[in-house]
Design a protein around this motif. Structure first.
Motif, PDB file in Angstrom:
ATOM      1  N   ASN A  12       0.953  -1.180   0.126  1.00  0.00           N
ATOM      2  CA  ASN A  12      -0.053  -0.006   0.109  1.00  0.00           C
ATOM      3  C   ASN A  12       1.119   1.181  -0.160  1.00  0.00           C
ATOM      4  O   ASN A  12       1.896   1.370   0.785  1.00  0.00           O
ATOM      5  N   ASN A  55      -7.486   9.453   0.195  1.00  0.00           N
ATOM      6  CA  ASN A  55      -7.423   8.693  -1.017  1.00  0.00           C
ATOM      7  C   ASN A  55      -6.609   9.390  -2.151  1.00  0.00           C
ATOM      8  O   ASN A  55      -6.633  10.752  -2.294  1.00  0.00           O
ATOM      9  N   ALA A  61     -10.567   9.827   3.588  1.00  0.00           N
ATOM     10  CA  ALA A  61     -11.329   8.613   3.892  1.00  0.00           C
ATOM     11  C   ALA A  61     -11.193   8.475   5.534  1.00  0.00           C
ATOM     12  O   ALA A  61     -10.168   9.219   5.995  1.00  0.00           O
ATOM     13  N   CYS A  64      -7.282   4.517   7.548  1.00  0.00           N
ATOM     14  CA  CYS A  64      -6.389   3.600   6.626  1.00  0.00           C
ATOM     15  C   CYS A  64      -5.561   2.820   7.428  1.00  0.00           C
ATOM     16  O   CYS A  64      -4.804   3.242   8.260  1.00  0.00           O
ATOM     17  N   GLY A  65      -5.737   1.524   7.588  1.00  0.00           N
ATOM     18  CA  GLY A  65      -5.025   0.755   8.383  1.00  0.00           C
ATOM     19  C   GLY A  65      -3.577   0.608   8.165  1.00  0.00           C
ATOM     20  O   GLY A  65      -2.683   1.031   9.086  1.00  0.00           O
ATOM     21  N   ASN A  66      -3.197   0.449   6.742  1.00  0.00           N
ATOM     22  CA  ASN A  66      -1.863   0.323   6.580  1.00  0.00           C
ATOM     23  C   ASN A  66      -1.235   1.797   6.595  1.00  0.00           C
ATOM     24  O   ASN A  66      -0.124   2.228   7.023  1.00  0.00           O
ATOM     25  N   VAL A 128     -13.589   2.263   7.395  1.00  0.00           N
ATOM     26  CA  VAL A 128     -14.276   2.543   6.327  1.00  0.00           C
ATOM     27  C   VAL A 128     -14.974   1.183   5.791  1.00  0.00           C
ATOM     28  O   VAL A 128     -14.660   0.053   6.329  1.00  0.00           O
ATOM     29  N   ASN A 155     -15.027  -0.401  -0.443  1.00  0.00           N
ATOM     30  CA  ASN A 155     -13.879  -1.076  -0.746  1.00  0.00           C
ATOM     31  C   ASN A 155     -14.357  -2.662  -1.165  1.00  0.00           C
ATOM     32  O   ASN A 155     -15.132  -3.058  -0.493  1.00  0.00           O
ATOM     33  N   GLU A 173      -9.535  -0.945  -4.162  1.00  0.00           N
ATOM     34  CA  GLU A 173     -10.045   0.112  -3.077  1.00  0.00           C
ATOM     35  C   GLU A 173     -10.563   1.398  -3.494  1.00  0.00           C
ATOM     36  O   GLU A 173     -10.488   1.754  -4.540  1.00  0.00           O
ATOM     37  N   ARG A 174     -11.668   1.949  -2.833  1.00  0.00           N
ATOM     38  CA  ARG A 174     -12.442   2.929  -3.134  1.00  0.00           C
ATOM     39  C   ARG A 174     -11.402   4.054  -3.097  1.00  0.00           C
ATOM     40  O   ARG A 174     -10.422   4.223  -2.277  1.00  0.00           O
ATOM     41  N   CYS A 183      -4.411  -3.781   1.624  1.00  0.00           N
ATOM     42  CA  CYS A 183      -5.339  -3.088   2.258  1.00  0.00           C
ATOM     43  C   CYS A 183      -5.479  -3.571   3.849  1.00  0.00           C
ATOM     44  O   CYS A 183      -6.020  -4.488   4.022  1.00  0.00           O
ATOM     45  N   GLY A 184      -5.244  -2.479   4.738  1.00  0.00           N
ATOM     46  CA  GLY A 184      -5.318  -3.144   5.994  1.00  0.00           C
ATOM     47  C   GLY A 184      -6.522  -3.410   6.768  1.00  0.00           C
ATOM     48  O   GLY A 184      -6.912  -4.143   7.332  1.00  0.00           O
ATOM     49  N   SER A 185      -7.450  -2.379   6.434  1.00  0.00           N
ATOM     50  CA  SER A 185      -8.677  -2.366   6.887  1.00  0.00           C
ATOM     51  C   SER A 185      -9.381  -3.441   6.317  1.00  0.00           C
ATOM     52  O   SER A 185     -10.491  -4.112   6.820  1.00  0.00           O
TER      53      SER A 185
END
Ligand code: API
Length: 238
Positions: A12, A55, A61, A64-66, A128, A155, A173-174, A183-185
């Motif tokens: 990411n 984004n 957004a 974002c986990g990452n 998200v 997403n 990803e959105r 994508c972490g989440s």
């Protein structure tokens, strides 16, 4: 003068803007995103004890986990701290640097299931919204899934169970409007559902850009993986 650099978190990719000394307006953030993200997935604004995330399409957004893992890595680099606590639009985040860079994720929320012509799955929010579809990750047709991306404004994650505790995941990803390296989440959404089904409390996910680990402790989900700085520092002109 704002300073920034490019980072990757398990594939990411982000512009990170050091906004600890000067908070930017939304307009200034959007300008920097559109001018400097330049093909990465998004931008992380490192404010004092707060992470803002955009984004690459220039829209904010909530989480974002990452990106949160990259925030932790950045503070570790600059302020030599291994434990980093900060807030975000999706609540407080606790982060730690040891052999992995890990964060406690926002609590997953189950929104329901969806059933369309060829696809069905679950809708989960981890800061998200994410659609989660179990399917063959070798045969993902993102064009066929685009209507779902827009119908649910979410997403999209497709995962395959390789063996117990080991999954393959791909994410569209959105706000990137394309498949990303990780994508972490999304990974957390997938593992939360898988864990509820199997009781498995620690899962390794093979994303396009590398492995992510999601584990559960005391009712919280923790996302772990690598983070790397991949450019020199830049001077960002507003
Ligand atoms: N890559 C991010 C997710 C970004 C979310 C954004 N694509 C949106 O939902 O608008 C992650 O690691 O959690």
């Amino acid at each position: 003068m704002m300073r920034g650099a490019y980072y990757t978190a398990t594939g990411n990719t982000f512009l990170v803007v050091d906004s600890r000394e000067r908070k930017l307006s939304d307009m200034e953030k959007r300008l920097l995103v559109l001018k400097y993200v330049d093909g990465r997935d998004g931008a992380i604004f490192v404010e004092r004890d707060f992470m803002d995330y955009y984004n690459c399409d220039g829209n904010r957004a909530a989480f974002c986990g990452n990106g949160a893992r990259t925030y932790v890595y950045f503070i570790h680099e600059k302020e030599k701290r291994n434990l980093v606590e900060f807030s975000s639009h999706a609540g407080n985040v606790l982060g730690k640097v040891d052999d992995l860079v890990s964060v406690r994720m926002p609590s997953p929320r189950f929104l329901g299931t969806f059933e369309e012509e060829d696809y069905s799955g679950e809708i989960v929010v981890v800061g998200v919204p994410h659609l989660v579809i179990e399917g063959d990750t070798d045969k993902v047709d993102w064009n066929a899934l685009l209507p779902l991306r827009h119908l649910y404004d979410a997403n999209i994650n497709v995962f395959t169970v390789k063996k117990e505790g080991s999954l393959r995941i791909r994410t569209f990803e959105r706000g990137v409007e394309g498949e990303t390296g990780a994508c972490g989440s999304g990974a957390t959404s997938v593992v939360w559902l898988y864990s509820r089904r199997t009781g498995c409390e620690k899962v390794i996910l093979q994303a396009n850009g590398g492995d992510l680990t999601v584990s559960f402790r005391d009712g919280s989900a923790y996302l772990g993986g690598g983070v790397e700085k991949c450019s020199e520092e830049l001077e960002l002109q507003l």
